[in-house]
Design a protein around this motif. Structure first.
Motif, PDB file in Angstrom:
ATOM      1  N   TYR A 154       0.913  -1.199   0.088  1.00 19.86           N
ATOM      2  CA  TYR A 154       0.044   0.005   0.122  1.00 19.86           C
ATOM      3  C   TYR A 154       0.913   1.234   0.018  1.00 19.86           C
ATOM      4  O   TYR A 154       1.834   1.060   0.593  1.00 19.86           O
ATOM      5  CB  TYR A 154      -0.731  -0.026   1.271  1.00 19.86           C
ATOM      6  N   LEU A 155       0.465   2.176  -0.658  1.00 19.77           N
ATOM      7  CA  LEU A 155       1.055   3.607  -0.764  1.00 19.77           C
ATOM      8  C   LEU A 155       0.356   4.638   0.098  1.00 19.77           C
ATOM      9  O   LEU A 155      -0.943   4.920  -0.284  1.00 19.77           O
ATOM     10  CB  LEU A 155       1.366   4.057  -2.176  1.00 19.77           C
ATOM     11  N   ILE A 195       4.342   7.078   1.751  1.00 22.64           N
ATOM     12  CA  ILE A 195       5.268   5.913   2.241  1.00 22.64           C
ATOM     13  C   ILE A 195       4.494   4.643   1.723  1.00 22.64           C
ATOM     14  O   ILE A 195       3.392   4.450   1.808  1.00 22.64           O
ATOM     15  CB  ILE A 195       4.963   6.052   3.809  1.00 22.64           C
ATOM     16  N   GLU A 196       5.692   3.750   1.383  1.00 19.13           N
ATOM     17  CA  GLU A 196       5.048   2.315   1.134  1.00 19.13           C
ATOM     18  C   GLU A 196       4.866   1.199   2.366  1.00 19.13           C
ATOM     19  O   GLU A 196       6.099   1.569   3.164  1.00 19.13           O
ATOM     20  CB  GLU A 196       5.943   1.667   0.165  1.00 19.13           C
ATOM     21  N   MET A 197       4.257   0.722   2.477  1.00 12.32           N
ATOM     22  CA  MET A 197       3.851  -0.539   3.393  1.00 12.32           C
ATOM     23  C   MET A 197       3.606  -1.530   2.999  1.00 12.32           C
ATOM     24  O   MET A 197       2.549  -1.565   2.219  1.00 12.32           O
ATOM     25  CB  MET A 197       2.997   0.241   4.625  1.00 12.32           C
ATOM     26  N   VAL A 198       4.110  -2.644   3.244  1.00 11.61           N
ATOM     27  CA  VAL A 198       3.837  -3.995   2.834  1.00 11.61           C
ATOM     28  C   VAL A 198       3.280  -4.817   4.080  1.00 11.61           C
ATOM     29  O   VAL A 198       3.806  -4.685   5.085  1.00 11.61           O
ATOM     30  CB  VAL A 198       5.053  -4.690   2.360  1.00 11.61           C
ATOM     31  N   LEU A 199       2.110  -5.491   3.787  1.00 12.95           N
ATOM     32  CA  LEU A 199       1.529  -6.117   5.067  1.00 12.95           C
ATOM     33  C   LEU A 199       1.403  -7.774   4.524  1.00 12.95           C
ATOM     34  O   LEU A 199       1.362  -7.730   3.301  1.00 12.95           O
ATOM     35  CB  LEU A 199       0.035  -5.613   5.287  1.00 12.95           C
ATOM     36  N   GLU A 203      -1.637  14.781  11.734  1.00 13.94           N
ATOM     37  CA  GLU A 203      -2.436  14.178  10.212  1.00 13.94           C
ATOM     38  C   GLU A 203      -3.507  14.963   9.866  1.00 13.94           C
ATOM     39  O   GLU A 203      -4.506  14.894  10.718  1.00 13.94           O
ATOM     40  CB  GLU A 203      -2.356  12.692  10.580  1.00 13.94           C
ATOM     41  N   ILE A 204      -3.559  15.842   8.757  1.00 15.98           N
ATOM     42  CA  ILE A 204      -4.431  16.270   8.366  1.00 15.98           C
ATOM     43  C   ILE A 204      -5.323  15.611   6.864  1.00 15.98           C
ATOM     44  O   ILE A 204      -6.533  15.927   6.829  1.00 15.98           O
ATOM     45  CB  ILE A 204      -4.522  17.865   7.994  1.00 15.98           C
ATOM     46  N   ALA A 205      -4.675  14.923   6.338  1.00 16.13           N
ATOM     47  CA  ALA A 205      -5.102  14.191   5.276  1.00 16.13           C
ATOM     48  C   ALA A 205      -4.447  12.959   5.023  1.00 16.13           C
ATOM     49  O   ALA A 205      -3.316  12.593   5.345  1.00 16.13           O
ATOM     50  CB  ALA A 205      -5.117  15.014   3.825  1.00 16.13           C
ATOM     51  N   ARG A 206      -5.121  11.930   4.461  1.00 12.97           N
ATOM     52  CA  ARG A 206      -4.294  10.493   4.171  1.00 12.97           C
ATOM     53  C   ARG A 206      -5.046   9.838   2.985  1.00 12.97           C
ATOM     54  O   ARG A 206      -6.341   9.965   2.819  1.00 12.97           O
ATOM     55  CB  ARG A 206      -4.571   9.667   5.412  1.00 12.97           C
ATOM     56  N   GLY A 207      -4.463   9.350   1.931  1.00 15.45           N
ATOM     57  CA  GLY A 207      -5.093   8.502   0.803  1.00 15.45           C
ATOM     58  C   GLY A 207      -4.177   7.393   0.865  1.00 15.45           C
ATOM     59  O   GLY A 207      -3.134   7.214   1.041  1.00 15.45           O
ATOM     60  N   ILE A 208      -4.890   6.344   0.452  1.00 16.03           N
ATOM     61  CA  ILE A 208      -4.159   4.878   0.468  1.00 16.03           C
ATOM     62  C   ILE A 208      -4.608   4.315  -0.910  1.00 16.03           C
ATOM     63  O   ILE A 208      -5.560   4.186  -1.185  1.00 16.03           O
ATOM     64  CB  ILE A 208      -4.704   3.936   1.646  1.00 16.03           C
ATOM     65  N   SER A 209      -3.443   4.007  -1.511  1.00 14.49           N
ATOM     66  CA  SER A 209      -3.434   3.376  -2.828  1.00 14.49           C
ATOM     67  C   SER A 209      -3.006   1.760  -2.687  1.00 14.49           C
ATOM     68  O   SER A 209      -1.878   1.779  -1.925  1.00 14.49           O
ATOM     69  CB  SER A 209      -2.675   4.037  -3.920  1.00 14.49           C
ATOM     70  N   GLU A 210      -3.286   1.173  -3.750  1.00 18.33           N
ATOM     71  CA  GLU A 210      -2.967  -0.178  -3.780  1.00 18.33           C
ATOM     72  C   GLU A 210      -1.926  -0.559  -4.942  1.00 18.33           C
ATOM     73  O   GLU A 210      -2.162   0.555  -5.980  1.00 18.33           O
ATOM     74  CB  GLU A 210      -3.991  -1.248  -3.717  1.00 18.33           C
ATOM     75  N   VAL A 211      -0.773  -1.369  -4.703  1.00 17.56           N
ATOM     76  CA  VAL A 211      -0.089  -1.502  -5.659  1.00 17.56           C
ATOM     77  C   VAL A 211      -0.503  -2.547  -6.792  1.00 17.56           C
ATOM     78  O   VAL A 211      -0.923  -3.644  -6.166  1.00 17.56           O
ATOM     79  CB  VAL A 211       1.439  -1.484  -5.078  1.00 17.56           C
ATOM     80  N   ARG A 212      -0.387  -2.338  -7.991  1.00 10.72           N
ATOM     81  CA  ARG A 212      -0.991  -3.526  -8.755  1.00 10.72           C
ATOM     82  C   ARG A 212      -0.351  -4.615  -8.620  1.00 10.72           C
ATOM     83  O   ARG A 212       0.861  -4.822  -8.431  1.00 10.72           O
ATOM     84  CB  ARG A 212      -0.797  -2.998 -10.284  1.00 10.72           C
ATOM     85  N   GLY A 213      -1.070  -5.965  -8.623  1.00  8.32           N
ATOM     86  CA  GLY A 213      -0.504  -7.198  -8.486  1.00  8.32           C
ATOM     87  C   GLY A 213      -0.425  -7.555  -7.094  1.00  8.32           C
ATOM     88  O   GLY A 213      -0.036  -8.651  -6.866  1.00  8.32           O
ATOM     89  N   MET A 214      -0.463  -6.889  -6.238  1.00  8.84           N
ATOM     90  CA  MET A 214      -0.372  -7.062  -4.519  1.00  8.84           C
ATOM     91  C   MET A 214      -1.526  -6.334  -4.145  1.00  8.84           C
ATOM     92  O   MET A 214      -1.601  -5.856  -2.694  1.00  8.84           O
ATOM     93  CB  MET A 214       0.944  -6.570  -4.171  1.00  8.84           C
ATOM     94  N   GLU A 215      -2.712  -6.328  -4.535  1.00  9.32           N
ATOM     95  CA  GLU A 215      -3.863  -5.895  -4.129  1.00  9.32           C
ATOM     96  C   GLU A 215      -4.773  -6.925  -3.140  1.00  9.32           C
ATOM     97  O   GLU A 215      -4.972  -7.758  -3.638  1.00  9.32           O
ATOM     98  CB  GLU A 215      -4.725  -5.004  -5.161  1.00  9.32           C
ATOM     99  N   ARG A 216      -5.379  -6.040  -2.161  1.00  9.29           N
ATOM    100  CA  ARG A 216      -6.292  -6.752  -1.524  1.00  9.29           C
ATOM    101  C   ARG A 216      -7.330  -5.583  -1.183  1.00  9.29           C
ATOM    102  O   ARG A 216      -7.160  -4.923  -0.360  1.00  9.29           O
ATOM    103  CB  ARG A 216      -6.011  -7.365  -0.164  1.00  9.29           C
ATOM    104  N   PRO A 217      -8.590  -5.406  -2.148  1.00  9.00           N
ATOM    105  CA  PRO A 217      -9.451  -4.236  -2.083  1.00  9.00           C
ATOM    106  C   PRO A 217      -9.870  -4.195  -0.711  1.00  9.00           C
ATOM    107  O   PRO A 217     -10.125  -2.975  -0.193  1.00  9.00           O
ATOM    108  CB  PRO A 217     -10.389  -4.566  -3.079  1.00  9.00           C
ATOM    109  N   ASP A 218     -10.342  -5.276  -0.038  1.00 11.63           N
ATOM    110  CA  ASP A 218     -11.076  -5.300   1.269  1.00 11.63           C
ATOM    111  C   ASP A 218     -10.228  -4.788   2.426  1.00 11.63           C
ATOM    112  O   ASP A 218     -10.768  -4.037   3.336  1.00 11.63           O
ATOM    113  CB  ASP A 218     -11.589  -6.885   1.598  1.00 11.63           C
TER     114      ASP A 218
END
Length: 186
Positions: A129-130, A181-185, A141-156
Motif C-alpha cells: 500500500y502507498l 510511504i510504502e507499506m507491505v502487509l 495528520e490532516i489528510a491521508r490517501g491509501i493506494s494499492e500497488v497493482r499485482g499485490m492488491e487486497r481491496p477489502d
C-alpha cells in the motif's frame, strides 16, 4: 431544429463561448524584463540633449535629492540556495517520523484489516500500500490517501485501512508537509 435538441445545443454553444472567452482572457504574455519607470527614458534623453548650464555643480558634489523623490528600485534578492536543501531535509525527517508512526500502528492494521481479509481469501499472501499523508504545522495528520500497488492488491483490506480515522502524529515540522510511504502487509 427539434425542440428536444434546442436545450443541449444552447448549453453546448454557451459552453464554447465561455471557454473561448476564458482562453482568450487568460492569455497574457510573460514579461521579458521589468519595464523602466515611466519618465526614465524621457529624462535620460533630455539630459543627453541639453547643454550643461554654467551653474551646474561638478559630478564630485551630488545634487540633494528632492523631498518627494523615491529611491531607485533595488533588485530583489535571489532566494537562498539553502532553502531547497532545508526543505528536503525537513521532508526526509517528517517522512522518517511518519514511517515510525505507521510501523507503530502495524499491529492494529494487521488485527483490524489484514487478518479478516486473509480468512476470507488467502491469496495474495502479501499486499503493498502507498500511504499519501499530509501533516500540518503542529505535526497532526490532516489528510491521508491509501493506494494499492497493482499485482499485490487486497481491496477489502485497503478499504478497511481507509476507514481507520486520522490521528497519526509526528514532531511539529513548523510547516505543512506531504509524504508518501510504502507499506507491505503482513
Amino acid at each position: 431544429m427539434q425542440k428536444e435538441l434546442m436545450t443541449p445545443a444552447a448549453i453546448l454553444l454557451g459552453s464554447v463561448v465561455i471557454a473561448t472567452g476564458l482562453y482568450l482572457g487568460l492569455q497574457r504574455p510573460a514579461p521579458a524584463s521589468a519595464p523602466p519607470p515611466a519618465g526614465a527614458e524621457a529624462a535620460a534623453a533630455s539630459v543627453k540633449a541639453a547643454p550643461a548650464p554654467a551653474d551646474v555643480q561638478p559630478p564630485s558634489q551630488p545634487h540633494p535629492a528632492p523631498a518627494d523623490a523615491q529611491p531607485p528600485p533595488q533588485p530583489h534578492p535571489a532566494p537562498a540556495a539553502a532553502a531547497p536543501a532545508l526543505r528536503r531535509e525537513l521532508h526526509k525527517r517528517v517522512e522518517a517520523d511518519a514511517v515510525k508512526a505507521l510501523e507503530a500502528r502495524r499491529p492494529q492494521f494487521l488485527k483490524q484489516c489484514w487478518e479478516p481479509s486473509v480468512r476470507k481469501n488467502p491469496a495474495p499472501p502479501r499486499a503493498k500500500y502507498l500511504f499519501s499523508m499530509t501533516f500540518d504545522e503542529s505535526g497532526k495528520e490532516i489528510a491521508r490517501g491509501i493506494s494499492e500497488v497493482r499485482g499485490m492488491e487486497r481491496p477489502d483490506a485497503a478499504q478497511c485501512l481507509r476507514m481507520i480515522p486520522l490521528g497519526i502524529g509526528v514532531p511539529p515540522p513548523g510547516t505543512r508537509v506531504a509524504v508518501e510511504i510504502e507499506m507491505v502487509l503482513p
